[in-house]
Design an enzyme around this catalytic site. Structure first.
Site, mmCIF file in Angstrom:
data_model
loop_
_atom_site.group_PDB
_atom_site.id
_atom_site.type_symbol
_atom_site.label_atom_id
_atom_site.label_comp_id
_atom_site.label_asym_id
_atom_site.label_seq_id
_atom_site.Cartn_x
_atom_site.Cartn_y
_atom_site.Cartn_z
ATOM 1 C CG ASP A 1 1.805 -0.298 15.658
ATOM 2 O OD1 ASP A 1 2.526 -0.482 14.665
ATOM 3 O OD2 ASP A 1 1.246 0.798 15.897
ATOM 4 C CB ALA B 1 13.206 -5.282 -4.198
ATOM 5 C CD GLU C 1 8.678 12.667 10.766
ATOM 6 O OE1 GLU C 1 7.976 12.254 11.707
ATOM 7 O OE2 GLU C 1 9.529 13.568 10.899
ATOM 8 C CE LYS D 1 3.255 3.095 14.880
ATOM 9 N NZ LYS D 1 1.834 3.293 14.503
ATOM 10 N N GLY E 1 -2.211 4.580 6.554
ATOM 11 C CA GLY E 1 -2.745 4.701 5.201
ATOM 12 C C GLY E 1 -1.637 4.953 4.213
ATOM 13 C CB THR F 1 -0.929 0.005 1.224
ATOM 14 O OG1 THR F 1 -1.755 -1.159 1.195
ATOM 15 C CG2 THR F 1 -1.824 1.244 1.223
#
Length: 429
Positions: A198, A42, A126, A202, A299, A12
């Site tokens: 997750d 790749a 980032e 972070k 997204g 995505t």
């Protein structure tokens, strides 16, 4: 001048990166000072169906070949391997890397930072923390002249969507999770999101940046949202709070406190107004005071925006010289154990509906140096074996996790207590 780019991964985000490099070529050239050219993409399966915007002649299953020819490698494979091997290979070839791989950075960040510095190339990430939200840049550069005291935020859009739907519609967790999967906000296997892993990765990255010390995902105390019920949400609403999965990193006198878990956020707090699959990070600093970064945290297009900002910066350094900020670990602060964490808490406990029980309960808290801020009593409930009970919702002042756990242990062992229903952190306003 032409800057050659090897794109690793065409999911995505990778698809959006390739599309934007093509569609915005003129603007990107002006900003970078050079033409950005993808020399190869790749993928694991060259024959698999792709978005029509992808030039299939660029597809290859030989990542090493295009890495060796590139000036910049964009790693969007995810996971630990082969992403780690490919990034280290890029550094060995003197190639800068842009990645969005939070799991890899949280697990092997020090190794990658050292390898990039040893090769005199850049490592940009980032997109690894909050999609399009420029919080990494903010911590590494914009706030380099300040002393950060705390970083806390909503850094997982899936869990925020679930908790927001539970709050606004009164639904149960499993029902909202199913809808989130149908809408594409949650993966088929949502474990990393709903269990908090997750967000923990972070949180480790943010803590390392904010406090100039190495923090790994394993250092972060994690509790997910699977146990949050509609009753918990309703109780929070009655108390003037919303429930959010908050990643928190704080500087304490003894070291760094890092944890991820469901938290009661007062309605006056800026994070309380973050809805749906959005992300937001609040940074507290000595001079700048409180800042909030807000936007889409996931997204294809939002994440691609963050990736391309790094690509432009890396290309600019190739053209004009210079480097991205290096890892700064001069502080080397220790990471505190979960038991040393300091927070306000809310405890719901079912007790015998008898005269004098409230005094006994408050006495338990006092014996363990946990100061009480408020108590809400809800009568008329029945426990097992027709035992009449009332529910006490106790909100504390700031206390250590260790003292709070000792309090809970004594409450559970007390004959006048039918059970401790839940314990949740409370964020300051």
């Amino acid at each position: 001048m032409e800057v050659k780019i090897a794109l690793l991964g065409c999911g995505t985000v990778g698809t959006q990166v390739a599309r934007l490099i093509d569609e915005q070529a003129e603007d990107l050239t002006a900003r970078a000072g050079a033409t950005l050219k993808i020399i190869g993409i790749a993928v694991r399966d060259v024959a698999a169906p792709r978005d029509p915007s992808i030039d299939r002649s660029l597809l290859t299953d030989d990542a090493e070949a295009i890495i060796a020819q590139a000036d910049i490698v964009i790693e969007l494979i995810g996971g630990i391997e082969p992403a780690r091997t490919y990034i280290l290979s890029a550094f060995a070839h003197g190639v800068s890397v842009v990645t969005g791989n939070k799991a890899l950075l949280a697990a092997h960040g020090p190794e990658l930072y050292d390898a990039a510095a040893g090769a005199d190339v850049d490592l940009y990430y980032e997109a690894a923390v909050a999609g399009a939200v420029p919080v990494v840049y903010g911590l590494r550069e914009s706030l380099a002249g300040d002393r950060i005291t705390a970083v806390l935020g909503i850094v997982n859009g899936t869990t925020n969507y679930i908790l927001d739907e539970m709050t606004t519609k009164g639904l149960e967790f499993e029902d909202v999770l199913a809808e989130a999967q149908r809408l594409g906000y949650a993966e088929a296997d949502p474990t990393a999101d709903v269990n908090g892993h997750d967000a923990a990765a972070k949180c480790a990255i943010l803590a390392s940046l904010a406090f100039h010390s190495r923090v790994s995902a394993e250092d972060v105390h994690v509790h997910g949202i699977r146990d949050v019920t509609a009753d918990d949400i309703a109780a929070a609403t009655r108390s003037g709070y919303v429930v959010k999965l908050i990643a928190t990193a704080r500087r304490r006198p003894q070291g760094i406190e890092v944890h991820v878990g469901p938290t009661l956020v007062p309605l006056s707090h800026p994070l309380a107004s973050v809805h749906g699959p959005f992300n937001a990070v609040v940074i507290e600093a000595e001079s700048a005071d409180r800042l909030m970064f807000y936007g889409r945290g996931a997204g294809g297009a939002p994440t691609a925006s963050a990736v391309l900002s790094d690509v432009v910066a890396a290309a600019s350094h190739i053209v004009g010289g210079g480097h991205a900020p290096r890892e700064l670990i001069y502080a080397d602060l220790p990471v505190l154990s979960p038991s040393q964490a300091i927070s306000r808490f809310q405890v719901e406990v079912e007790v015998d509906d008898q005269v004098g029980v409230l005094t006994k309960v408050t006495g338990v808290f006092a014996r363990h140096d946990v100061s009480i801020s408020s108590v809400f009593q809800d009568t008329g409930h029945t426990h097992s074996a027709d035992r009449p009970v009332c529910r006490l919702t106790v909100t504390t002042h700031a206390a250590s996790q260790e003292d709070l756990e000792a309090t809970i242990e004594e409450l559970n062992d007390s004959t006048f207590v039918a059970g401790v229903n839940h314990v949740i952190r409370v964020e300051e306003s």
